[in-house]
Design an enzyme around this catalytic site. Structure first.
Site, mmCIF file in Angstrom:
data_model
loop_
_atom_site.group_PDB
_atom_site.id
_atom_site.type_symbol
_atom_site.label_atom_id
_atom_site.label_comp_id
_atom_site.label_asym_id
_atom_site.label_seq_id
_atom_site.Cartn_x
_atom_site.Cartn_y
_atom_site.Cartn_z
ATOM 1 C CG ASN A 258 -1.852 1.128 1.319
ATOM 2 O OD1 ASN A 258 -1.786 2.054 0.493
ATOM 3 N ND2 ASN A 258 -2.729 1.110 2.297
ATOM 4 N NE ARG B 292 -6.116 1.921 -0.360
ATOM 5 C CZ ARG B 292 -6.028 3.118 0.216
ATOM 6 N NH1 ARG B 292 -4.895 3.509 0.758
ATOM 7 N NH2 ARG B 292 -7.071 3.906 0.258
#
Ligand code: ADP
Length: 404
Positions: A12, A93
């Site tokens: 992420n 992500r």
């Protein structure tokens, strides 16, 4: 050392940070995790946790690739050679999928150029996500990379909820619509709510409040979102840690024309110097609550504005759903602040919403019910787990490819 076969490495990447987690998608076992912060800054640091030990190191991390390389070294020091660890996938992500992506997607050169193109819609986020993808591919060229989009869950929002009332031609030309964000969390948490209640998701009308530093609400009917508070960008909706949420768009014009602020200055003002931070100088609810209790008027106002906005959305979504079965709090504030939860739902007994004060105060990492037994609407706290959701979706993409 724990078995890494089949695990997914989840990335992420933010503009100056990189969070990662090595997780088994089946049972959710976290084998290792870490976070690199202030990348590109003099004082960067990285923390790595594995085998029950946590190491923090202050060092110069010039870019995301340097952070990924340092993480790889930490893994190696703990006996995990990532390249030969039998990983199923690296799951990323990606904040904005634009009109192109509404499913978890295997990363190919075409997908990379498309994410780049969509970056105009998310200039603060997508470029950082891409750097993370490229760094991971550089490091682990033989492991498939999968992009999981924060907007995907809201792809099917009803047209009326997704459409801004502006000139239609302009909207179409510039891909302007309400996309929604935090979708991985809203999807995961709403699924967990159905499991927790032992109900079929198809029969459940629910509101999920993802209250972290960024914050969003969604209304979900029968497993499908019918509205969400973030819009074309993650700036719309609830009051957040440093973002304003809903404002009169006329305010932007006024600041530009009258206060002579440039578009970039207004961008910073609304994204980084607004919300709780803009109102009282703090964006952490632990500090804000302490300040409030010591009589700080600015902190009190920030709290009141935050709660007022939250209740406005709760009311709107209850009407949009027609019948409400469950309200669920998640993310840093939602999972930890009993005060936010009780004030958000105070005085709503007439609508069948009754929080049990004792249950609300219990601190627990597990999903739990905080409503009273006679509450018609279930009120729950369900920890989100975006990493696990990304890992599962990534593993499913890879499995579907090999099944072909
Ligand atoms: P994000 O992922 O959006 O960065 P998180 O979901 O981790 O954010 O939430 C971070 C926020 O959670 C903090 O800014 C703080 O306001 C809040 N928070 C964390 N722990 C507590 C706590 N014990 N009590 C109240 N608020 C908390």
């Amino acid at each position: 050392m724990a078995d890494t076969t089949g695990a997914v490495l989840v990335f992420n990447a933010g503009s100056s940070s990189l969070k990662y987690q090595l997780v088994q998608p089946d049972d959710g076992t976290v084998l290792a995790e870490g976070i690199a912060e202030r990348i590109g800054d003099a004082g960067s640091s990285i923390t790595h946790e594995q085998n029950g030990e946590s190491v923090t190191e202050t060092l110069v991390l010039d870019d995301h690739l340097a952070a990924v390389q340092r993480a790889e070294q930490f893994f190696a020091d703990n006996g995990t050679d990532l390249a030969s660890a039998g990983l199923t996938a690296v799951g990323h992500r990606v904040v904005h999928g634009g009109r192109s992506f509404h499913e978890p997607t295997l990363v190919t050169p075409h997908v990379i150029s498309e994410i780049k193109r969509i970056s105009t819609l998310a200039p603060l986020h997508n470029p950082a996500n891409l750097v993370g993808i490229l760094a991971a591919q550089d490091l682990l060229p033989d492991v498939p990379s999968v992009a999981v989009f924060d907007t995907a869950f809201f792809h099917g929002l009803p047209d009326a909820a997704a459409t801004y009332a502006i000139d239609r031609e302009v909207a179409v030309e510039h891909a302007i619509r309400r996309y929604g964000f935090h979708g991985t969390s809203h999807e995961y948490v709403s699924g967990r709510v159905a499991e927790f209640l032992g109900r079929d998701p198809a029969d459940l009308n629910q509101i999920v409040l993802h209250l972290g530093n960024g914050a969003s609400a969604s209304a979900i009917a029968g497993g499908h979102p019918i509205d969400t508070s973030m819009g074309m960008t993650p700036l719309e909706g609830l009051v957040m840690g440093t973002r304003s949420g809903d404002i009169d768009p006329g305010l932007v014009l006024h600041l530009n024309r009258i206060a002579d602020l440039s578009v970039d200055e207004i961008d910073t003002l609304l994204n980084k110097r607004a919300g709780l931070k803009g109102l009282c100088g703090e964006n952490d609810f632990r500090t804000i609550t302490e300040l409030m209790d010591s009589g700080d008027a600015a902190a009190r106002r920030a709290f009141d504005v935050y709660i007022h906005r939250l209740r406005r959305y709760l009311g709107a979504y209850t009407f949009a759903l027609g019948r409400l079965d469950a309200i669920t709090f998640t993310a840093g504030v939602g999972e930890n602040s009993a005060r936010v939860r009780s004030e958000a739902l105070a005085g709503l007994e007439g609508f069948g919403i009754r929080v049990d004060p004792g249950r609300n105060e219990v601190r627990d990492k597990a999903a739990r019910r905080i409503s009273a037994d006679d509450s018609a609407v279930e009120v729950l706290v369900v920890p989100t787990n975006e990493e696990l959701a990304i890992a599962r979706q990534s593993a499913a993409v890879v499995a579907s490819l090999s099944a072909r």
